[in-house]
Design an enzyme around this catalytic site. Structure first.
Site, PDB file in Angstrom:
ATOM      1  N   HIS A  57      36.744 -16.799  -9.876  1.00 18.97           N
ATOM      2  CA  HIS A  57      37.355 -18.109  -9.629  1.00 18.97           C
ATOM      3  C   HIS A  57      37.836 -18.165  -8.192  1.00 18.97           C
ATOM      4  O   HIS A  57      37.790 -17.179  -7.461  1.00 18.97           O
ATOM      5  CB  HIS A  57      38.477 -18.391 -10.624  1.00 18.97           C
ATOM      6  CG  HIS A  57      39.665 -17.485 -10.541  1.00 18.97           C
ATOM      7  ND1 HIS A  57      39.602 -16.136 -10.826  1.00 18.97           N
ATOM      8  CD2 HIS A  57      40.966 -17.721 -10.210  1.00 18.97           C
ATOM      9  CE1 HIS A  57      40.800 -15.595 -10.686  1.00 18.97           C
ATOM     10  NE2 HIS A  57      41.643 -16.539 -10.300  1.00 18.97           N
ATOM     11  N   ASP A  61      43.679 -14.872  -3.917  1.00 16.42           N
ATOM     12  CA  ASP A  61      43.875 -13.449  -4.196  1.00 16.42           C
ATOM     13  C   ASP A  61      42.671 -12.832  -4.903  1.00 16.42           C
ATOM     14  O   ASP A  61      42.682 -11.634  -5.217  1.00 16.42           O
ATOM     15  CB  ASP A  61      45.156 -13.208  -4.998  1.00 16.42           C
ATOM     16  CG  ASP A  61      45.166 -13.890  -6.355  1.00 16.42           C
ATOM     17  OD1 ASP A  61      44.538 -14.963  -6.498  1.00 16.42           O
ATOM     18  OD2 ASP A  61      45.806 -13.363  -7.289  1.00 16.42           O
ATOM     19  N   ASP A 134      41.176 -13.809 -14.243  1.00 10.82           N
ATOM     20  CA  ASP A 134      42.530 -14.138 -14.682  1.00 10.82           C
ATOM     21  C   ASP A 134      42.516 -14.939 -15.985  1.00 10.82           C
ATOM     22  O   ASP A 134      43.385 -15.781 -16.207  1.00 10.82           O
ATOM     23  CB  ASP A 134      43.257 -14.930 -13.593  1.00 10.82           C
ATOM     24  CG  ASP A 134      43.693 -14.056 -12.429  1.00 10.82           C
ATOM     25  OD1 ASP A 134      43.428 -12.838 -12.456  1.00 10.82           O
ATOM     26  OD2 ASP A 134      44.296 -14.597 -11.476  1.00 10.82           O
TER      27      ASP A 134
END
Length: 244
Positions: A57, A61, A134
């Site tokens: 994505h 980070d 995530d």
């Protein structure tokens, strides 16, 4: 099929990038390089050259190291087509059902929206491995920044249906905090109590707690275990506010 080598590379504050090497072909790729230098150093220490960057994505980070790795190695960048505008240089955009390869190893792309609208995961079914970014964490799931609980529940059910031995490579070292919430979310779950004892001991020794496995998550992850979207939504709201 012979499993590939997966190296956990700590980056930034609590992120993990995953350096993956296929000995048969000599090919190497990295999943979600939040920063470049630790990843490049880990590859160089093993005599590996990164040929591909795979992004789950668009969050900085997870893609922050892309440009420097490409500049250093000429690597090809693969990531969610739906987030092309947010990732920058994306050589190949992929989505649900597409296949990406590392040597003879094949990963199917899974669309797993919720944390971000175009979030994807990479599932190596023949190698019992999934890179979840995530979306699925050890004892947790990602915050619902760009999606909703119904989408996340669908994701959790897809992951839960994988073989129990499947290794889950996620993007952060959140296990201890997730586990503290899990103890509150499912106070009668003895498996969570037992797992947290192991997690606390590992963190006290400075050890990582991921990868995890689908079997562990089936037993101890209150989001993967949620019976419906309403329960998952309530748990996600409570986790966002949890300070335990």
């Amino acid at each position: 099929m012979t499993n590939f080598d997966v190296i956990r590379v700590p980056v930034l504050n609590d992120n993990y990038s995953w350096l993956v090497h296929d000995a048969d072909s000599g090919e190497t790729m990295v999943v979600d390089p939040g920063e470049a230098q630790p990843v490049l150093d880990a590859a160089a220490a093993r005599g590996w050259t990164i040929a591909q960057v795979w992004n789950t994505h668009w969050h900085p980070d997870h893609v922050g190291g892309n440009d420097a790795i490409v500049a250093a190695t000429g690597a090809t960048v693969i990531g969610p087509e739906a987030e092309r505008a947010k990732i920058g240089k994306l050589d190949r955009g992929v989505g649900e059902g597409d296949v990406v390869t590392l040597g003879a190893h094949r990963a199917t792309v899974l669309a797993v929206p919720g944390h971000t609208a175009g979030h994807i995961a990479f599932h190596f079914a023949d190698d019992d491995a999934v890179f979840t970014g995530d979306t699925l964490f050890a004892m947790g799931c990602g915050r619902l920044f760009e999606g909703d609980a119904a989408q996340m529940l669908t994701n959790m059910r897809r992951f839960a249906a994988m073989p129990p031995e499947t290794r889950v490579y996620c993007g952060h070292e959140y296990t201890q905090a997730n586990g503290r919430f899990a103890l509150v979310a499912e106070p009668g779950n003895d498996a969570i109590v037992a797992r947290m004892a192991e997690v606390d001991a590992a963190r006290a020794a400075g050890e990582a707690t991921v990868p995890t496995t689908i079997a562990l998550e089936r037993d101890t992850n209150p989001f993967l275990r949620a019976p419906d979207a309403e329960t998952l939504a309530a748990r996600r709201r409570a986790k966002d506010e949890f300070r335990g």
